[in-house]
Motif scaffolding. Structure first.
Motif, PDB file in Angstrom:
ATOM      1  N   ASP A 211       0.797  -1.213   0.000  1.00  0.00           N
ATOM      2  CA  ASP A 211       0.000   0.000   0.000  1.00  0.00           C
ATOM      3  C   ASP A 211       0.834   1.270   0.000  1.00  0.00           C
ATOM      4  O   ASP A 211       0.424   2.280  -0.594  1.00  0.00           O
ATOM      5  CB  ASP A 211      -0.955  -0.006   1.196  1.00  0.00           C
ATOM      6  N   ALA A 212       1.976   1.267   0.680  1.00  0.00           N
ATOM      7  CA  ALA A 212       2.806   2.478   0.696  1.00  0.00           C
ATOM      8  C   ALA A 212       3.273   2.826  -0.714  1.00  0.00           C
ATOM      9  O   ALA A 212       3.224   3.995  -1.133  1.00  0.00           O
ATOM     10  CB  ALA A 212       3.995   2.293   1.627  1.00  0.00           C
ATOM     11  N   ALA A 213       3.727   1.816  -1.461  1.00  0.00           N
ATOM     12  CA  ALA A 213       4.157   2.050  -2.845  1.00  0.00           C
ATOM     13  C   ALA A 213       2.974   2.467  -3.713  1.00  0.00           C
ATOM     14  O   ALA A 213       3.092   3.361  -4.565  1.00  0.00           O
ATOM     15  CB  ALA A 213       4.813   0.799  -3.406  1.00  0.00           C
ATOM     16  N   ALA A 214       1.816   1.833  -3.495  1.00  0.00           N
ATOM     17  CA  ALA A 214       0.617   2.203  -4.255  1.00  0.00           C
ATOM     18  C   ALA A 214       0.214   3.639  -3.957  1.00  0.00           C
ATOM     19  O   ALA A 214      -0.181   4.384  -4.865  1.00  0.00           O
ATOM     20  CB  ALA A 214      -0.528   1.255  -3.931  1.00  0.00           C
ATOM     21  N   ASP A 215       0.314   4.042  -2.694  1.00  0.00           N
ATOM     22  CA  ASP A 215      -0.029   5.421  -2.329  1.00  0.00           C
ATOM     23  C   ASP A 215       0.856   6.426  -3.060  1.00  0.00           C
ATOM     24  O   ASP A 215       0.384   7.482  -3.501  1.00  0.00           O
ATOM     25  CB  ASP A 215       0.111   5.617  -0.819  1.00  0.00           C
ATOM     26  N   ARG A 216       2.147   6.100  -3.192  1.00  0.00           N
ATOM     27  CA  ARG A 216       3.062   7.011  -3.888  1.00  0.00           C
ATOM     28  C   ARG A 216       2.699   7.126  -5.362  1.00  0.00           C
ATOM     29  O   ARG A 216       2.730   8.224  -5.942  1.00  0.00           O
ATOM     30  CB  ARG A 216       4.508   6.529  -3.721  1.00  0.00           C
ATOM     31  N   ILE A 217       2.366   5.999  -5.977  1.00  0.00           N
ATOM     32  CA  ILE A 217       1.961   6.022  -7.384  1.00  0.00           C
ATOM     33  C   ILE A 217       0.687   6.849  -7.552  1.00  0.00           C
ATOM     34  O   ILE A 217       0.566   7.679  -8.470  1.00  0.00           O
ATOM     35  CB  ILE A 217       1.732   4.580  -7.901  1.00  0.00           C
ATOM     36  N   GLN A 218      -0.282   6.622  -6.668  1.00  0.00           N
ATOM     37  CA  GLN A 218      -1.539   7.365  -6.761  1.00  0.00           C
ATOM     38  C   GLN A 218      -1.320   8.857  -6.548  1.00  0.00           C
ATOM     39  O   GLN A 218      -1.940   9.690  -7.226  1.00  0.00           O
ATOM     40  CB  GLN A 218      -2.555   6.828  -5.751  1.00  0.00           C
ATOM     41  N   ALA A 219      -0.433   9.216  -5.630  1.00  0.00           N
ATOM     42  CA  ALA A 219      -0.145  10.635  -5.399  1.00  0.00           C
ATOM     43  C   ALA A 219       0.433  11.287  -6.647  1.00  0.00           C
ATOM     44  O   ALA A 219       0.106  12.439  -6.980  1.00  0.00           O
ATOM     45  CB  ALA A 219       0.814  10.784  -4.217  1.00  0.00           C
ATOM     46  N   THR A 220       1.286  10.563  -7.344  1.00  0.00           N
ATOM     47  CA  THR A 220       1.822  11.090  -8.602  1.00  0.00           C
ATOM     48  C   THR A 220       0.694  11.338  -9.593  1.00  0.00           C
ATOM     49  O   THR A 220       0.610  12.404 -10.213  1.00  0.00           O
ATOM     50  CB  THR A 220       2.843  10.114  -9.200  1.00  0.00           C
ATOM     51  N   TYR A 221      -0.189  10.358  -9.737  1.00  0.00           N
ATOM     52  CA  TYR A 221      -1.291  10.521 -10.687  1.00  0.00           C
ATOM     53  C   TYR A 221      -2.195  11.678 -10.290  1.00  0.00           C
ATOM     54  O   TYR A 221      -2.635  12.458 -11.147  1.00  0.00           O
ATOM     55  CB  TYR A 221      -2.105   9.231 -10.793  1.00  0.00           C
ATOM     56  N   GLN A 222      -2.488  11.803  -9.010  1.00  0.00           N
ATOM     57  CA  GLN A 222      -3.371  12.874  -8.560  1.00  0.00           C
ATOM     58  C   GLN A 222      -2.777  14.256  -8.858  1.00  0.00           C
ATOM     59  O   GLN A 222      -3.514  15.230  -9.024  1.00  0.00           O
ATOM     60  CB  GLN A 222      -3.661  12.725  -7.069  1.00  0.00           C
ATOM     61  N   SER A 223      -1.449  14.329  -8.950  1.00  0.00           N
ATOM     62  CA  SER A 223      -0.805  15.611  -9.282  1.00  0.00           C
ATOM     63  C   SER A 223      -1.001  15.985 -10.746  1.00  0.00           C
ATOM     64  O   SER A 223      -0.650  17.100 -11.154  1.00  0.00           O
ATOM     65  CB  SER A 223       0.693  15.558  -8.952  1.00  0.00           C
ATOM     66  N   TRP A 224      -1.558  15.083 -11.533  1.00  0.00           N
ATOM     67  CA  TRP A 224      -1.823  15.355 -12.943  1.00  0.00           C
ATOM     68  C   TRP A 224      -3.149  16.094 -13.154  1.00  0.00           C
ATOM     69  O   TRP A 224      -3.539  16.347 -14.287  1.00  0.00           O
ATOM     70  CB  TRP A 224      -1.871  14.058 -13.739  1.00  0.00           C
ATOM     71  N   TRP A 225      -3.861  16.425 -12.109  1.00  0.00           N
ATOM     72  CA  TRP A 225      -5.169  17.080 -12.218  1.00  0.00           C
ATOM     73  C   TRP A 225      -4.987  18.568 -12.531  1.00  0.00           C
ATOM     74  O   TRP A 225      -4.167  19.247 -11.906  1.00  0.00           O
ATOM     75  CB  TRP A 225      -5.913  16.908 -10.899  1.00  0.00           C
ATOM     76  N   ASN A 226      -5.755  19.051 -13.482  1.00  0.00           N
ATOM     77  CA  ASN A 226      -5.623  20.461 -13.862  1.00  0.00           C
ATOM     78  C   ASN A 226      -6.832  21.305 -13.464  1.00  0.00           C
ATOM     79  O   ASN A 226      -6.984  22.438 -13.919  1.00  0.00           O
ATOM     80  CB  ASN A 226      -5.381  20.592 -15.377  1.00  0.00           C
ATOM     81  N   GLY A 227      -7.676  20.720 -12.613  1.00  0.00           N
ATOM     82  CA  GLY A 227      -8.890  21.408 -12.198  1.00  0.00           C
ATOM     83  C   GLY A 227     -10.109  20.977 -12.965  1.00  0.00           C
ATOM     84  O   GLY A 227     -11.242  21.194 -12.525  1.00  0.00           O
ATOM     85  N   GLU A 228      -9.903  20.326 -14.110  1.00  0.00           N
ATOM     86  CA  GLU A 228     -11.003  19.854 -14.955  1.00  0.00           C
ATOM     87  C   GLU A 228     -10.903  18.362 -15.255  1.00  0.00           C
ATOM     88  O   GLU A 228     -11.914  17.681 -15.354  1.00  0.00           O
ATOM     89  CB  GLU A 228     -11.028  20.633 -16.268  1.00  0.00           C
ATOM     90  N   GLN A 229      -9.671  17.874 -15.401  1.00  0.00           N
ATOM     91  CA  GLN A 229      -9.463  16.479 -15.789  1.00  0.00           C
ATOM     92  C   GLN A 229      -8.038  16.060 -15.419  1.00  0.00           C
ATOM     93  O   GLN A 229      -7.193  16.911 -15.099  1.00  0.00           O
ATOM     94  CB  GLN A 229      -9.653  16.302 -17.298  1.00  0.00           C
ATOM     95  N   PHE A 230      -7.803  14.755 -15.473  1.00  0.00           N
ATOM     96  CA  PHE A 230      -6.441  14.242 -15.335  1.00  0.00           C
ATOM     97  C   PHE A 230      -5.766  14.230 -16.704  1.00  0.00           C
ATOM     98  O   PHE A 230      -6.421  14.067 -17.736  1.00  0.00           O
ATOM     99  CB  PHE A 230      -6.448  12.815 -14.768  1.00  0.00           C
ATOM    100  N   ALA A 231      -4.457  14.388 -16.707  1.00  0.00           N
ATOM    101  CA  ALA A 231      -3.691  14.240 -17.946  1.00  0.00           C
ATOM    102  C   ALA A 231      -3.728  12.788 -18.399  1.00  0.00           C
ATOM    103  O   ALA A 231      -3.889  11.865 -17.598  1.00  0.00           O
ATOM    104  CB  ALA A 231      -2.245  14.681 -17.723  1.00  0.00           C
ATOM    105  N   ARG A 232      -3.575  12.598 -19.693  1.00  0.00           N
ATOM    106  CA  ARG A 232      -3.477  11.218 -20.188  1.00  0.00           C
ATOM    107  C   ARG A 232      -2.078  10.652 -19.984  1.00  0.00           C
ATOM    108  O   ARG A 232      -1.862   9.446 -20.030  1.00  0.00           O
ATOM    109  CB  ARG A 232      -3.852  11.144 -21.651  1.00  0.00           C
ATOM    110  N   GLY A 233      -1.096  11.536 -19.775  1.00  0.00           N
ATOM    111  CA  GLY A 233       0.256  11.060 -19.563  1.00  0.00           C
ATOM    112  C   GLY A 233       1.270  12.183 -19.615  1.00  0.00           C
ATOM    113  O   GLY A 233       0.916  13.372 -19.581  1.00  0.00           O
ATOM    114  N   VAL A 234       2.522  11.782 -19.714  1.00  0.00           N
ATOM    115  CA  VAL A 234       3.640  12.720 -19.715  1.00  0.00           C
ATOM    116  C   VAL A 234       4.452  12.523 -20.987  1.00  0.00           C
ATOM    117  O   VAL A 234       4.821  11.394 -21.333  1.00  0.00           O
ATOM    118  CB  VAL A 234       4.546  12.498 -18.489  1.00  0.00           C
ATOM    119  N   THR A 235       4.716  13.610 -21.694  1.00  0.00           N
ATOM    120  CA  THR A 235       5.630  13.594 -22.836  1.00  0.00           C
ATOM    121  C   THR A 235       6.940  14.277 -22.421  1.00  0.00           C
ATOM    122  O   THR A 235       7.084  14.723 -21.283  1.00  0.00           O
ATOM    123  CB  THR A 235       5.031  14.343 -24.041  1.00  0.00           C
ATOM    124  N   LYS A 236       7.852  14.398 -23.354  1.00  0.00           N
ATOM    125  CA  LYS A 236       9.116  15.083 -23.053  1.00  0.00           C
ATOM    126  C   LYS A 236       8.881  16.562 -22.742  1.00  0.00           C
ATOM    127  O   LYS A 236       9.717  17.211 -22.106  1.00  0.00           O
ATOM    128  CB  LYS A 236      10.077  14.939 -24.235  1.00  0.00           C
TER     129      LYS A 236
END
Length: 412
Positions: A211-236
């Motif tokens: 769960d600790a590792a899962a929490d870190r992954i989820q926290a990263t994803y949650q940082s992708w929120w722009n106020g309207e939606q999540f990003a589909r991913g990260v490019t260069k």
């Protein structure tokens, strides 16, 4: 053998078509007396024009296959993929095999040039562990090849592909499937990290109790929120907020989006995009009912299920997943380690009653009936002892030969 009955002739007809068509795809044979080699226990999982089974496809067909009694096929195919993830391939599994176990040359040139997509690595783990929940068969946990695959997938695989040391594997950003991609969406932008890759990694870590590792992954994803939606991913260049198909919808399916208002807003966004920008390949649509049933959007889930049914599409994933949606999705079944079951009705307004008979949970054989949102009835035909069944807030120990009927309040 699993059967389905309903007050809806449409549902009964759909199950009849889907179950028979799925069973038609079984390819299991044995070596003949003249020494001709046979096939692995297997079923067709990929384009009908290709005599192969693919990693992504078996992941999504496995639940329907279990319901239809294809446990031997599931186990053999998942283990075959697990064995193929070697150090020389940097812990990626092979993408596709022929039914006799040979690597499909169409998708493999050599150990440095073969089709590979990051979500498949973790999806295979998650769906294999999910089969333990359905069957209670300890081989899904203890088989040396599968057990090693689970460990290397969240260990050596991540290390081998994690250039910045944040615990998240990256693709090369070329969008070349023979060099490895971050997402299942093969028409996607050249992503380094994608929502579906992150979500499947998150789901496996949760499944393994990390769960600790899962929490870190989820926290990263949650940082992708722009106020309207999540990003589909990260490019260069940074976060990419274009519509991502699998990199968006599978994120919500595997739960990395969390719950609450943000998740509901994101689901609204996904539903709007699913309708206005549907995928060109119907197999991508086969995830939509699963996503929506899991999030309680039952009328929408049923609408997408009917699209799959009405297509009568011969892509094998469609028939297998229709079986899954009609039983697991509509009845709201969640097995736990082959020894317990949670049930929650997801019947839409147009279905008043649905019965699935001979549903196998571990060593138990069940008949489950939902009457709209009003009542759930469970009969344990046979089993090694009482089965723990939870309906709503009530948990029951149901003995073999016993029927329990639970009245529930219709939330609508």
């Amino acid at each position: 053998m699993l059967t389905v009955s309903s007050d809806s002739g449409y549902v009964e007809d759909a199950f009849g078509w889907a179950s028979q068509r799925a069973l038609d795809w079984v390819q299991t044979t044995v070596q003949t007396g003249d020494g001709t080699p046979g096939n692995l226990p297997s079923y067709w999982a990929g384009y009908p024009s290709r005599d192969m089974f693919y990693s992504r496809d078996i992941c999504h067909q496995a639940a329907g296959a279990h319901l239809l009694g294809l446990d031997a096929e599931n186990f053999a195919m998942f283990r075959h993929f697990a064995r193929s993830a070697t150090p020389a391939r940097k812990w990626f599994p092979i993408w596709a095999f022929h039914f006799d176990g040979r690597i499909a040359a169409l998708d493999y040139h050599n150990d440095e040039h073969f089709v590979r997509e990051i979500p498949a690595v973790f999806d295979l783990c998650y769906r294999a562990l999910e089969q333990y929940d359905w069957t209670g068969d300890r081989r899904w946990l203890d088989d040396p090849d599968l057990a090693a695959y689970y460990e290397t997938s969240v260990g050596e695989f991540v290390t081998a592909h994690d250039a910045d040391g944040d615990g998240i594997p990256e693709a090369g950003g070329t969008a070349d499937i023979f060099l490895g991609t971050a997402t299942y969406n093969e028409r996607e932008a050249p992503l380094l990290i994608a929502g579906d890759g992150l979500a499947t990694q998150y789901a496996v870590l949760r499944k393994l109790g990390r769960d600790a590792a899962a929490d870190r992954i989820q926290a990263t994803y949650q940082s992708w929120w722009n106020g309207e939606q999540f990003a589909r991913g990260v490019t260069k260049e940074g976060l990419d907020f274009d519509w991502g198909l699998e990199s968006h919808t599978l994120a919500a399916l595997f739960g990395i989006t969390g719950s609450g208002e943000r998740n509901e807003r994101f689901l609204d966004y996904c539903e709007a995009k699913m309708a206005s920008n549907p995928p060109l390949n119907i197999e991508s649509k086969s995830y939509y009912p699963e996503l929506l049933f899991k999030n309680g959007r039952d009328e929408s889930a049923w609408s997408w299920t009917k699209q799959l049914i009405d297509s009568r599409d011969d892509y094998p994933e469609i028939s297998f997943t229709v079986v899954d949606h009609l039983v697991v999705g509509l009845l709201g079944l969640r097995p736990q380690a082959g020894a317990a079951l949670t049930i929650e009705s997801h019947l839409p307004q147009e279905i008043g009653r649905l019965t699935a008979d001979h549903v196998r949970i571990g060593d138990w054989d069940l008949c489950i009936t939902q009457e709209a949102r009003r009542c759930t009835e469970v009969t344990v035909h046979s089993g090694p002892g009482p089965l723990t069944v939870t309906v709503g807030t009530a948990t029951h120990l149901i003995q073999p030969g016993e029927t329990v009927r639970v009245e529930t309040k219709d939330p609508s």
